[in-house]
Design a protein around this motif. Sequence first.
Motif, PDB file in Angstrom:
ATOM      1  N   THR A  48       3.682 -50.359 -25.673  1.00  0.00           N
ATOM      2  CA  THR A  48       2.751 -51.123 -24.844  1.00  0.00           C
ATOM      3  C   THR A  48       1.590 -51.648 -25.670  1.00  0.00           C
ATOM      4  O   THR A  48       1.181 -52.798 -25.517  1.00  0.00           O
ATOM      5  CB  THR A  48       2.248 -50.271 -23.663  1.00  0.00           C
ATOM      6  OG1 THR A  48       3.358 -49.629 -23.047  1.00  0.00           O
ATOM      7  CG2 THR A  48       1.529 -51.122 -22.629  1.00  0.00           C
ATOM      8  N   GLU A  52       0.640 -55.501 -26.260  1.00  0.00           N
ATOM      9  CA  GLU A  52      -0.705 -56.053 -26.057  1.00  0.00           C
ATOM     10  C   GLU A  52      -1.130 -56.861 -27.284  1.00  0.00           C
ATOM     11  O   GLU A  52      -1.648 -57.977 -27.171  1.00  0.00           O
ATOM     12  CB  GLU A  52      -1.729 -54.928 -25.814  1.00  0.00           C
ATOM     13  CG  GLU A  52      -1.657 -54.293 -24.437  1.00  0.00           C
ATOM     14  CD  GLU A  52      -2.556 -53.072 -24.331  1.00  0.00           C
ATOM     15  OE1 GLU A  52      -2.583 -52.260 -25.284  1.00  0.00           O
ATOM     16  OE2 GLU A  52      -3.227 -52.923 -23.288  1.00  0.00           O
ATOM     17  N   ILE A  55       0.825 -60.081 -27.437  1.00  0.00           N
ATOM     18  CA  ILE A  55       0.345 -61.029 -26.429  1.00  0.00           C
ATOM     19  C   ILE A  55      -0.950 -61.689 -26.883  1.00  0.00           C
ATOM     20  O   ILE A  55      -1.123 -62.905 -26.795  1.00  0.00           O
ATOM     21  CB  ILE A  55       0.144 -60.325 -25.065  1.00  0.00           C
ATOM     22  CG1 ILE A  55       1.506 -60.001 -24.444  1.00  0.00           C
ATOM     23  CG2 ILE A  55      -0.691 -61.181 -24.109  1.00  0.00           C
ATOM     24  CD1 ILE A  55       1.432 -59.102 -23.220  1.00  0.00           C
ATOM     25  N   VAL A  66       5.673 -60.328 -18.156  1.00  0.00           N
ATOM     26  CA  VAL A  66       6.204 -59.015 -18.546  1.00  0.00           C
ATOM     27  C   VAL A  66       6.725 -58.265 -17.321  1.00  0.00           C
ATOM     28  O   VAL A  66       6.102 -58.288 -16.257  1.00  0.00           O
ATOM     29  CB  VAL A  66       5.091 -58.169 -19.227  1.00  0.00           C
ATOM     30  CG1 VAL A  66       5.590 -56.758 -19.538  1.00  0.00           C
ATOM     31  CG2 VAL A  66       4.598 -58.842 -20.499  1.00  0.00           C
ATOM     32  N   GLU A  68       7.495 -54.394 -16.479  1.00  0.00           N
ATOM     33  CA  GLU A  68       7.278 -53.052 -17.016  1.00  0.00           C
ATOM     34  C   GLU A  68       8.199 -52.051 -16.318  1.00  0.00           C
ATOM     35  O   GLU A  68       8.402 -52.130 -15.104  1.00  0.00           O
ATOM     36  CB  GLU A  68       5.822 -52.625 -16.773  1.00  0.00           C
ATOM     37  CG  GLU A  68       4.816 -53.247 -17.734  1.00  0.00           C
ATOM     38  CD  GLU A  68       4.909 -52.634 -19.117  1.00  0.00           C
ATOM     39  OE1 GLU A  68       5.550 -51.567 -19.253  1.00  0.00           O
ATOM     40  OE2 GLU A  68       4.362 -53.233 -20.062  1.00  0.00           O
ATOM     41  N   ASP A  76       0.914 -49.315 -17.179  1.00  0.00           N
ATOM     42  CA  ASP A  76       1.276 -50.290 -18.197  1.00  0.00           C
ATOM     43  C   ASP A  76       1.158 -51.719 -17.673  1.00  0.00           C
ATOM     44  O   ASP A  76       0.674 -52.609 -18.381  1.00  0.00           O
ATOM     45  CB  ASP A  76       2.697 -50.008 -18.724  1.00  0.00           C
ATOM     46  CG  ASP A  76       2.736 -48.802 -19.653  1.00  0.00           C
ATOM     47  OD1 ASP A  76       3.826 -48.404 -20.083  1.00  0.00           O
ATOM     48  OD2 ASP A  76       1.643 -48.244 -19.948  1.00  0.00           O
ATOM     49  N   ILE A  80      -1.323 -54.989 -19.060  1.00  0.00           N
ATOM     50  CA  ILE A  80      -0.874 -56.344 -19.379  1.00  0.00           C
ATOM     51  C   ILE A  80      -1.623 -57.367 -18.529  1.00  0.00           C
ATOM     52  O   ILE A  80      -2.060 -58.409 -19.017  1.00  0.00           O
ATOM     53  CB  ILE A  80       0.656 -56.466 -19.168  1.00  0.00           C
ATOM     54  CG1 ILE A  80       1.424 -55.423 -19.992  1.00  0.00           C
ATOM     55  CG2 ILE A  80       1.123 -57.878 -19.478  1.00  0.00           C
ATOM     56  CD1 ILE A  80       1.205 -55.498 -21.483  1.00  0.00           C
ATOM     57  N   ALA A  87       2.270 -59.405 -14.815  1.00  0.00           N
ATOM     58  CA  ALA A  87       3.128 -58.250 -15.103  1.00  0.00           C
ATOM     59  C   ALA A  87       3.629 -57.659 -13.798  1.00  0.00           C
ATOM     60  O   ALA A  87       2.886 -57.541 -12.828  1.00  0.00           O
ATOM     61  CB  ALA A  87       2.358 -57.199 -15.888  1.00  0.00           C
TER      62      ALA A  87
END
Lengths: 229, 134
Positions: A48, A52, A55, A66, A68, A76, A80, A87
């Motif tokens: 993760t 990050e 990204i 994303v 997750e 998580d 994001i 996300a």
Amino acid sequence: MEAVPERISVQTNVLNANQQMAAANREQFAGHGLLVMNLMSAPGAGKTTLLEATIKALQGQFRLAVIEGDLQTDLDAQRIEALGVRAYQITTGTVCHLDARMVARALDVFPLNNLDLLVIENVGNLICPASFDLGESLRVVVCSVAEGPEKPKKYPVMFNKANVVLINKIDLAEASGVDLKELAANVREVNPHATIFAVSSRTGEGLTTWTKWLQQAVEVHASAAMVSV
Amino acid sequence: MHEISIAESIIQIAEAKAREQGARSIQVIKLRLGTFTTIVPDALQFAFEIARQGTLSREARLDIEIVPMVVRCVVCEASTQPVNGICLICEQCGFPLEILSGEELQIEYIEVDSEREESPWRQCQNEFQSRPMC
């Protein structure tokens, strides 16, 4: 008359149902010209955090989202979303991997249009996710230096199925007493074809090489998709 | 790998086939299982015994054929069976090895009990039921 045993040919893969669903997902992704990454690792390898950092490096270059996957919590997905990227969290409860059906259900509530890259961050697990095709384009396995050099040999199926292996936390190599060359050699033994990157999300070392590669992959995929339309 | 869900999938596929053929019960399920999968044969047998309860497969035997991993060099074409650990780089020439077998997870066939002839009682019942009501 007694019942007589009769042999009936089956010739069916046990994971056939998942494979069919994955193929349907793959078709849907292809329809949008979308590059999809299945991101896998052992728990705690730094998926993760690496995502990050990736990204942050690529935001604004193209449109990404994303999905997750975790057993519990949406921590998580929150991380994001805090970066301004959409996300969607799948919580599996007790299931230790994502499968194609879970991803298909997520796609119903999570619009795919106007995206270039979809990252599916799988449940932290080096065993089961290897067997479940999600319909992805790319399989990326993260292996941190802190796990020692033997992980690829101990989990050969997972590493063998990877297109890319990201060796992470290289800033800890000295402290862990791990030789990066040895770890890379172990990856190559179980997968001579994988593209290997050595990175540290914390210091940023090696990150640009990885993100530039990914950016090129997204661009090539998008233009190939336009040609085939 | 949670072998229970694999056992359940095996039973589902076997039963769908058995029902399609009008079978009453399944005696044998023959599985080809490669050594380069994440599934452990003993664990799968144990899971199968649990999962088959109350199903058409409740008396079935799961025959597992272990398919060994065979790899071959894409350049010098030397073929080997890895024994200790997996190394996909050819010892002879250093080029990559391809996997020829060992990734199977396939139901090859099932053996079922099928009625070949109806009992006299069943024939009589069928005849009675197909006669039009007057």
